[in-house]
Scaffold this motif. Structure first.
Motif, PDB file in Angstrom:
ATOM      1  N   GLU A 155       0.519  12.870 -12.767  1.00  9.75           N
ATOM      2  CA  GLU A 155       0.879  11.597 -12.132  1.00  9.75           C
ATOM      3  C   GLU A 155       1.660  10.717 -13.111  1.00  9.75           C
ATOM      4  O   GLU A 155       1.549  10.846 -14.333  1.00  9.75           O
ATOM      5  N   GLU A 156       2.458   9.835 -12.561  1.00  9.03           N
ATOM      6  CA  GLU A 156       3.187   8.887 -13.399  1.00  9.03           C
ATOM      7  C   GLU A 156       2.205   7.898 -14.015  1.00  9.03           C
ATOM      8  O   GLU A 156       1.279   7.417 -13.341  1.00  9.03           O
ATOM      9  N   ASP A 158       0.656   4.612 -15.163  1.00  8.20           N
ATOM     10  CA  ASP A 158       0.720   3.211 -14.739  1.00  8.20           C
ATOM     11  C   ASP A 158      -0.251   2.419 -15.610  1.00  8.20           C
ATOM     12  O   ASP A 158      -1.475   2.577 -15.475  1.00  8.20           O
ATOM     13  N   GLY A 173      12.098  12.057 -18.028  1.00  8.16           N
ATOM     14  CA  GLY A 173      11.897  10.967 -17.071  1.00  8.16           C
ATOM     15  C   GLY A 173      10.888   9.947 -17.572  1.00  8.16           C
ATOM     16  O   GLY A 173      10.860   9.594 -18.744  1.00  8.16           O
ATOM     17  N   GLU A 174      10.020   9.500 -16.655  1.00 10.07           N
ATOM     18  CA  GLU A 174       9.045   8.458 -16.981  1.00 10.07           C
ATOM     19  C   GLU A 174       7.802   9.065 -17.622  1.00 10.07           C
ATOM     20  O   GLU A 174       7.496  10.249 -17.421  1.00 10.07           O
ATOM     21  N   SER A 176       4.125  10.258 -18.143  1.00  8.57           N
ATOM     22  CA  SER A 176       3.207  10.813 -17.148  1.00  8.57           C
ATOM     23  C   SER A 176       1.876  11.142 -17.813  1.00  8.57           C
ATOM     24  O   SER A 176       1.742  11.103 -19.035  1.00  8.57           O
TER      25      SER A 176
END
Length: 203
Positions: A155-156, A158, A173-174, A176
């Motif tokens: 999951e990303e 947060d 990318g972002e 995770s």
């Protein structure tokens, strides 16, 4: 005959004298000034009595005062109603908040038990009737209290709902979640405990 007529003439003369005297007395009475006290008394009797007018003014003043008192009483009643309505709303809100906080406090205590259940499940030690009991407990907490487990690898990340304990490089990318060290729990949309994870930072 002459002697019999004299008494009649005398009577007529006497009557004429009385009439003349009466006329003169009437003129004197008419011309006589009326005493001032009697004039004032008659004048006072003929004027309008001022007392009824004074009573009407007093009654009007009393009516005006009663209207003002009624307006103030209505305003005070309205203010009391508003205060009571606000108190009821605050009481309901506070009661709901206390109830929710009480539930969260109980669930917070049970998180340790749920961690042990999940650890036993991951290790393959949760078997037989214990597995059924553990599943029933988890379902009851989710159905009746809205408690759900969240957070999984991939999951990303947060920062609002995840707590990074370690980080490692890799991926694209972002950032995770590389690994979940301790699952997180939510009650509805409120985070009861953040998921503790290892973050995978992109190169």
């Amino acid at each position: 005959m002459v002697d019999s007529e004299k008494p009649g003439e005398a009577a007529q003369e006497e009557n004429a004298a009385f009439a003349d005297l009466a006329a003169r007395l009437g003129e004197e009475i008419a011309d006589a000034p009326v005493p001032a006290e009697e004039v004032d008394s008659v004048s006072a009797d003929t004027h309008t009595d001022p007392e009824p007018a004074v009573e009407i003014d007093q009654l009007k003043a009393q009516v005006a005062e009663l209207k003002e008192q009624l307006a103030r009483a209505r305003a005070e009643t309205f203010n009391l109603q508003q205060e009571y309505s606000g108190y009821v709303k605050r009481s309901k809100s506070d009661m709901s908040a206390h109830h929710s906080e009480g539930q969260k406090a109980v669930l917070q205590v049970l998180l340790g038990v749920l961690d042990d259940v999940q650890a036993a499940r991951d290790a393959g030690d949760l078997k037989g009737p214990f597995e059924a009991i553990a599943k029933k407990l988890e379902n009851t907490l989710e159905t009746n209290f809205g408690l759900t487990r969240y957070g999984s690898a991939g999951e990303e990340f947060d920062p609002n709902v995840h707590e990074a304990l370690m980080a490692q490089s890799g991926g694209e990318g972002e950032p995770s979640i590389a690994q979940v060290l301790q699952p997180g729990y939510k009650v509805g949309e409120d985070v009861l405990r953040a998921t503790k994870v290892i973050v995978n930072n992109p190169d």
